[in-house]
Design a protein around this motif. Structure first.
Motif, PDB file in Angstrom:
ATOM      1  N   ILE A 147       7.193  -1.914  -2.458  1.00 11.10           N
ATOM      2  CA  ILE A 147       5.848  -2.419  -2.762  1.00 11.10           C
ATOM      3  C   ILE A 147       5.252  -1.642  -3.920  1.00 11.10           C
ATOM      4  O   ILE A 147       4.660  -2.219  -4.842  1.00 11.10           O
ATOM      5  N   TRP A 148       5.453  -0.352  -3.893  1.00  9.04           N
ATOM      6  CA  TRP A 148       4.862   0.441  -4.960  1.00  9.04           C
ATOM      7  C   TRP A 148       5.483   0.115  -6.303  1.00  9.04           C
ATOM      8  O   TRP A 148       4.797   0.070  -7.317  1.00  9.04           O
ATOM      9  N   ASP A 149       6.768  -0.132  -6.296  1.00  9.25           N
ATOM     10  CA  ASP A 149       7.406  -0.522  -7.550  1.00  9.25           C
ATOM     11  C   ASP A 149       6.829  -1.809  -8.084  1.00  9.25           C
ATOM     12  O   ASP A 149       6.636  -1.986  -9.287  1.00  9.25           O
ATOM     13  N   LEU A 150       6.529  -2.690  -7.161  1.00  4.93           N
ATOM     14  CA  LEU A 150       6.048  -3.993  -7.596  1.00  4.93           C
ATOM     15  C   LEU A 150       4.619  -3.932  -8.123  1.00  4.93           C
ATOM     16  O   LEU A 150       4.262  -4.608  -9.073  1.00  4.93           O
ATOM     17  N   ILE A 151       3.764  -3.176  -7.442  1.00  3.08           N
ATOM     18  CA  ILE A 151       2.353  -3.237  -7.830  1.00  3.08           C
ATOM     19  C   ILE A 151       1.851  -1.973  -8.492  1.00  3.08           C
ATOM     20  O   ILE A 151       0.786  -1.965  -9.078  1.00  3.08           O
ATOM     21  N   GLY A 152       2.629  -0.910  -8.384  1.00  5.71           N
ATOM     22  CA  GLY A 152       2.034   0.394  -8.691  1.00  5.71           C
ATOM     23  C   GLY A 152       1.973   0.709 -10.156  1.00  5.71           C
ATOM     24  O   GLY A 152       1.247   0.076 -10.925  1.00  5.71           O
ATOM     25  N   ASN A 153       2.770   1.731 -10.554  1.00  4.26           N
ATOM     26  CA  ASN A 153       2.721   2.196 -11.929  1.00  4.26           C
ATOM     27  C   ASN A 153       3.035   1.110 -12.902  1.00  4.26           C
ATOM     28  O   ASN A 153       4.070   0.487 -12.814  1.00  4.26           O
ATOM     29  N   LYS A 154       2.226   0.873 -13.814  1.00  4.93           N
ATOM     30  CA  LYS A 154       2.495  -0.031 -14.909  1.00  4.93           C
ATOM     31  C   LYS A 154       2.848  -1.435 -14.486  1.00  4.93           C
ATOM     32  O   LYS A 154       3.366  -2.192 -15.266  1.00  4.93           O
TER      33      LYS A 154
ATOM     34  N   PHE B 155       1.405  -5.021 -12.186  1.00  2.03           N
ATOM     35  CA  PHE B 155       0.134  -5.671 -11.942  1.00  2.03           C
ATOM     36  C   PHE B 155      -0.252  -5.549 -10.484  1.00  2.03           C
ATOM     37  O   PHE B 155       0.528  -5.821  -9.582  1.00  2.03           O
ATOM     38  N   CYS B 156      -1.510  -5.161 -10.255  1.00  2.00           N
ATOM     39  CA  CYS B 156      -2.074  -5.197  -8.912  1.00  2.00           C
ATOM     40  C   CYS B 156      -3.493  -5.709  -9.080  1.00  2.00           C
ATOM     41  O   CYS B 156      -4.215  -5.252  -9.959  1.00  2.00           O
ATOM     42  N   SER B 157      -3.886  -6.630  -8.271  1.00  5.08           N
ATOM     43  CA  SER B 157      -5.198  -7.234  -8.513  1.00  5.08           C
ATOM     44  C   SER B 157      -6.345  -6.297  -8.198  1.00  5.08           C
ATOM     45  O   SER B 157      -7.471  -6.523  -8.614  1.00  5.08           O
TER      46      SER B 157
ATOM     47  N   GLN C 222      -7.343   6.660 -17.002  1.00  2.00           N
ATOM     48  CA  GLN C 222      -7.090   6.667 -15.569  1.00  2.00           C
ATOM     49  C   GLN C 222      -7.005   5.261 -15.005  1.00  2.00           C
ATOM     50  O   GLN C 222      -7.498   4.311 -15.606  1.00  2.00           O
ATOM     51  N   GLN C 223      -6.430   5.185 -13.797  1.00  2.00           N
ATOM     52  CA  GLN C 223      -6.392   3.889 -13.123  1.00  2.00           C
ATOM     53  C   GLN C 223      -7.153   3.990 -11.820  1.00  2.00           C
ATOM     54  O   GLN C 223      -7.000   4.939 -11.062  1.00  2.00           O
ATOM     55  N   PHE C 224      -7.986   3.033 -11.574  1.00  2.00           N
ATOM     56  CA  PHE C 224      -8.764   3.025 -10.346  1.00  2.00           C
ATOM     57  C   PHE C 224      -8.308   1.890  -9.464  1.00  2.00           C
ATOM     58  O   PHE C 224      -7.752   0.906  -9.923  1.00  2.00           O
ATOM     59  N   CYS C 225      -8.594   2.034  -8.161  1.00  2.00           N
ATOM     60  CA  CYS C 225      -8.215   1.005  -7.213  1.00  2.00           C
ATOM     61  C   CYS C 225      -9.472   0.461  -6.565  1.00  2.00           C
ATOM     62  O   CYS C 225     -10.245   1.212  -5.988  1.00  2.00           O
ATOM     63  N   ARG C 226      -9.654  -0.839  -6.632  1.00  2.00           N
ATOM     64  CA  ARG C 226     -10.877  -1.423  -6.073  1.00  2.00           C
ATOM     65  C   ARG C 226     -10.735  -1.851  -4.619  1.00  2.00           C
ATOM     66  O   ARG C 226     -11.644  -2.454  -4.067  1.00  2.00           O
ATOM     67  N   ASN C 227      -9.656  -1.510  -4.037  1.00  2.00           N
ATOM     68  CA  ASN C 227      -9.444  -1.893  -2.648  1.00  2.00           C
ATOM     69  C   ASN C 227     -10.462  -1.174  -1.771  1.00  2.00           C
ATOM     70  O   ASN C 227     -10.688   0.018  -1.902  1.00  2.00           O
ATOM     71  N   GLU C 228     -11.095  -1.901  -0.847  1.00  2.00           N
ATOM     72  CA  GLU C 228     -12.184  -1.301  -0.073  1.00  2.00           C
ATOM     73  C   GLU C 228     -11.687  -0.259   0.917  1.00  2.00           C
ATOM     74  O   GLU C 228     -12.449   0.565   1.394  1.00  2.00           O
ATOM     75  N   TYR C 229     -10.383  -0.288   1.245  1.00  2.00           N
ATOM     76  CA  TYR C 229      -9.865   0.704   2.172  1.00  2.00           C
ATOM     77  C   TYR C 229      -9.298   1.923   1.470  1.00  2.00           C
ATOM     78  O   TYR C 229      -8.801   2.822   2.124  1.00  2.00           O
ATOM     79  N   ASN C 230      -9.358   1.964   0.180  1.00  2.00           N
ATOM     80  CA  ASN C 230      -8.788   3.099  -0.536  1.00  2.00           C
ATOM     81  C   ASN C 230      -9.623   4.338  -0.305  1.00  2.00           C
ATOM     82  O   ASN C 230     -10.847   4.295  -0.354  1.00  2.00           O
ATOM     83  N   ILE C 231      -8.925   5.445  -0.068  1.00  2.00           N
ATOM     84  CA  ILE C 231      -9.662   6.633   0.343  1.00  2.00           C
ATOM     85  C   ILE C 231     -10.182   7.436  -0.829  1.00  2.00           C
ATOM     86  O   ILE C 231     -11.270   8.008  -0.762  1.00  2.00           O
ATOM     87  N   THR C 232      -9.450   7.455  -1.927  1.00  2.00           N
ATOM     88  CA  THR C 232      -9.931   8.227  -3.073  1.00  2.00           C
ATOM     89  C   THR C 232     -10.482   7.356  -4.175  1.00  2.00           C
ATOM     90  O   THR C 232     -11.206   7.825  -5.020  1.00  2.00           O
ATOM     91  N   GLY C 233     -10.103   6.117  -4.209  1.00  2.00           N
ATOM     92  CA  GLY C 233     -10.597   5.276  -5.288  1.00  2.00           C
ATOM     93  C   GLY C 233      -9.706   5.264  -6.503  1.00  2.00           C
ATOM     94  O   GLY C 233      -9.928   4.487  -7.431  1.00  2.00           O
ATOM     95  N   LEU C 234      -8.693   6.109  -6.538  1.00  2.00           N
ATOM     96  CA  LEU C 234      -7.779   6.116  -7.671  1.00  2.00           C
ATOM     97  C   LEU C 234      -6.520   5.339  -7.292  1.00  2.00           C
ATOM     98  O   LEU C 234      -6.221   5.147  -6.110  1.00  2.00           O
ATOM     99  N   CYS C 235      -5.804   4.909  -8.293  1.00  2.00           N
ATOM    100  CA  CYS C 235      -4.572   4.170  -8.022  1.00  2.00           C
ATOM    101  C   CYS C 235      -3.392   5.143  -8.097  1.00  2.00           C
ATOM    102  O   CYS C 235      -2.932   5.486  -9.180  1.00  2.00           O
ATOM    103  N   ASN C 236      -2.977   5.593  -6.945  1.00  2.00           N
ATOM    104  CA  ASN C 236      -1.877   6.566  -6.851  1.00  2.00           C
ATOM    105  C   ASN C 236      -0.873   6.106  -5.835  1.00  2.00           C
ATOM    106  O   ASN C 236      -1.171   5.272  -4.975  1.00  2.00           O
ATOM    107  N   ARG C 237       0.265   6.737  -5.887  1.00  2.00           N
ATOM    108  CA  ARG C 237       1.269   6.413  -4.870  1.00  2.00           C
ATOM    109  C   ARG C 237       0.774   6.792  -3.488  1.00  2.00           C
ATOM    110  O   ARG C 237       1.034   6.095  -2.513  1.00  2.00           O
ATOM    111  N   SER C 238       0.082   7.912  -3.382  1.00  2.00           N
ATOM    112  CA  SER C 238      -0.339   8.347  -2.048  1.00  2.00           C
ATOM    113  C   SER C 238      -1.672   7.756  -1.624  1.00  2.00           C
ATOM    114  O   SER C 238      -2.031   7.793  -0.452  1.00  2.00           O
ATOM    115  N   SER C 239      -2.422   7.183  -2.570  1.00  2.00           N
ATOM    116  CA  SER C 239      -3.722   6.629  -2.194  1.00  2.00           C
ATOM    117  C   SER C 239      -3.705   5.131  -2.031  1.00  2.00           C
ATOM    118  O   SER C 239      -4.714   4.546  -1.707  1.00  2.00           O
TER     119      SER C 239
END
Lengths: 355, 302
Positions: free
Chosen positions: B7-14, B16-18, B26-43
């Motif tokens: 999954i991470w390969d598909l959506i993660g680094n470089k 597309f993830c909606s 930097q890359q941010f994650c707009r997912n409401e369940y994200n704990i840090t708000g950044l787009c990382n492998r661990s977040s």
């Protein structure tokens, strides 16, 4: 040829009648083009030899060509103006001829003339009003029991212009003190003011570095008036101004406060200044109400003789417009409002004023 | 099966993830369940089958947990635990619920809880203070008001109104004895005289001068008072009473200034008779006469 001549002559005359800008060289080209329009044009042209007169169903806006329409319109205006002038001249002649018997000159209509009569206009001899004024919040002042003491402050974080305006106001109003508002709530400021003997609290609200609102609160339980302030001119910006105002107590002029509401606002302003003006100072503060706008001016006057007085403007000038009048001291949430400016109801008529 | 890496390969680094928001650094994650708000492998909540977050709803904090066992039931995937209002107790609750979870998630949950409680406290403090109410201004209304104000200003004719009011007060006598101007009747009489015989000035002047001389003599005493006034630039030394006298004999009021100038030139405090300057004031044409000796000189030159 005849028809051509006729058409050319008509086209020429039509041109003269309709367009000034079309050059005559083009007329031969235009003749065939204009045949179609002749049908319309003929109607108009035949009936007019001198000056454009129009049949009753024709209006200038029906001409499609913009240039021609414009020129026709100008001609129409010219005609109307001429007629008006003629009418005026005639009237003047008649008036002269009649001499004394001429009918009296008509007074032109002004907004002040046409003002809708307000039922609350105060009659000077009205007993009820006199009684009310004897017992209202300002009666203490008008019975010479209290002397005014004004506290001037601003909203949070005032900018330079507002601060200077406050300072200048403090010189204009005697016994006025300016305090810096450090984020204090007005509701807590008011009891402190009362305990220190202030009679008025004046808060100048600021928006985008410019004063735009004024809250005038009469202190021991007095009414609170909220004004919109506009056109503030500081002393530096005045043309031909005099020297700074002195410490003398100025006189007060209140003009045109006719209705009950206007009357109470007028008294509010009057109570800002001490009772006895010092005529030696020759300073006068004016609050002039015109069409619900209150203009404040501060002048120094000198009587050149009995018929002439010269005035020189000192001091700041600003205009106020009343937004709301509240019965108690400042309380925007739970206060009892005596009068609130409601735009949709009160601004619908251009001839209705409330002050 | 849950393949997080895939999954991470598909959506993660470089890829597309909606939920991904990219900025320059930097890359941010707009997912409401994200704990840090950044787009990382661990977040990334999508790429981690065991995940936890703290979220706040209406002033209450909740702990959300996701475990791999429930990955097949999206409706029941997130377990919601209400946290205590007390900050310390809430921390303990987090520890208790996430007891054998990875350190990273536990730490981040507690950090998030801290931040949330801090901003909740701030909100409560601010609502107690005065709040600035923003009132929207309608541009049309403002423009209309401005225009009406301008028109009202023109209609008000402030200077005239103030002057009128001051003169009325003077007439009524509110100023008492400070200004001693001549009596009304006398003035009116003089005005009438002035209107009637505008053409025959000279005679009038003579007549009036004899009258005004007395007038001046009476008022002499007042001049010293008047000279103390400020802003008397126009009225340098000459007194008001002099102007009165001059006005009576003059056609227009504008000639006052001429008179004043002449007065100052003459350096008189108004005690001299008025004949000379008054005479000068009328339409005055200087005619030069050539001297007869000049042509003789010219002829000599030629």
């Amino acid at each position: 040829m005849d028809s051509n001549e006729a058409t050319t002559s008509e086209s020429v005359s039509k041109k003269k009648g309709k367009t000034k800008k079309v050059k005559r060289k083009v007329k031969s080209d235009e003749a065939p083009v204009q045949e179609m329009e002749q049908a319309e044009g003929e109607e108009t042209e035949k009936k007019s030899e001198s000056g454009p007169c129009f049949p009753p169903t024709f209006s200038v806006s029906e001409i499609k060509n913009k240039q021609r329409r414009h020129s026709m319109f100008l001609k129409l205006k010219e005609e109307k103006r001429k007629q008006k002038l003629e009418l005026k001249k005639k009237k003047k002649k008649e008036r002269k001829a009649l001499g004394d018997k001429a009918p009296p000159k008509e007074v032109p209509k002004t907004i002040e003339n046409q003002r809708i009569y307000d039922e609350t206009t105060v009659n000077p001899e009205d007993e009820e009003v006199a009684f009310d004024e004897g017992t209202d919040e300002f009666s203490a002042y008008f019975n010479r029991l209290t002397n005014p003491k004004v506290l001037i402050t601003t909203s949070d974080r005032p900018r330079g212009r507002t601060v200077r305006f406050c300072e200048q106001l403090a010189t204009v109003i005697p016994h006025a003190h300016v305090y810096y508002r450090r984020g204090l709530a007005l509701k807590r400021v008011i009891p402190q003011c009362v305990s220190r003997g202030f009679t008025y609290l004046m808060v100048i609200n600021e928006d985008r570095k410019v004063p735009n609102g004024l809250v005038l609160c009469h202190l021991p339980d007095g009414p609170t008036a909220h004004f919109k302030v506009s056109n503030v001119r500081l002393r530096k910006e005045m043309k031909r101004r005099g020297k700074d105002p002195t410490e003398h107590v100025p006189e007060v002029i209140l003009n045109n406060f006719t209705t009950r509401l206007g009357h109470s606002i007028g008294r509010m302003f009057a109570a800002l200044f001490p009772h006895d003006p010092q005529f030696v100072g020759r300073q006068v503060a004016t609050f002039h109400n015109q069409r619900d706008f209150i203009f404040f001016r501060f002048h120094r006057y000198i009587f050149k003789n009995e018929k002439k007085v010269g005035i020189q403007e000192l001091g700041p000038r600003f205009t106020l417009k009343l937004r709301s009048l509240q019965k108690g001291t400042f309380d925007s949430k739970f206060g009892e409002y005596e009068w609130v400016h409601k735009r949709h109801e009160m601004d619908s008529s251009r001839r209705k004023f409330h002050l | 099966m849950q393949h997080d890496d895939v999954i991470w390969d598909l959506i993660g680094n470089k890829s597309f993830c909606s939920y991904k928001v990219k900025t320059k650094t930097q890359q941010f994650c707009r997912n409401e369940y994200n704990i840090t708000g950044l787009c990382n492998r661990s977040s990334c909540p999508l790429a981690n089958s065991q995940y936890a977050t703290v979220r706040e709803e209406k002033g209450l904090c909740y702990l959300y947990m996701k475990v791999i066992e429930r990955a097949a039931f999206p409706a029941r995937m997130w377990e919601k635990v209400k946290l205590d209002r007390n900050y310390a107790k809430a921390l303990e609750q987090i520890d208790e619920n996430l007891i054998y979870w990875p350190r990273f998630i536990r730490h981040k949950c507690k950090q998030r809880l801290t931040k949330i409680t801090q901003y909740l406290i701030r909100i409560r403090k601010l609502t107690l203070k005065r709040q600035r109410k923003l009132v929207p201004l309608s541009r049309k209304v403002e423009r209309r008001e401005k225009r009406r104000e301008e028109k009202a200003l023109i209609a008000a004719q402030l200077e005239n109104a103030i002057e009128k009011e001051l003169l009325d007060r003077l007439k009524q006598g509110t100023y008492g004895d400070i200004y001693n101007f001549p009596i009304h009747a006398f003035d009116k009489a003089m005005e009438k005289q002035e209107e009637e015989t505008e053409s025959e000035e000279e005679e009038e002047e003579d007549e009036e001068e004899s009258g005004t001389r007395e007038f001046v003599a009476e008022e002499e005493f007042e001049e010293s008072d008047l000279s103390d006034f400020e802003d008397m630039n126009n009225l340098k030394g000459s007194s008001d009473e002099e102007e009165d006298a001059e006005e009576q004999s003059s056609e227009e009021e504008e000639t006052e200034e001429e008179l004043e100038e002449e007065k100052t030139k003459a350096k008189s405090k108004g005690k001299t008779p008025l004949k000379g300057p008054v005479r000068k004031k009328r339409a005055y044409v200087e005619i030069e006469y050539e001297q007869e000796t000049e042509p003789a000189q010219k002829s000599k030159a030629t």
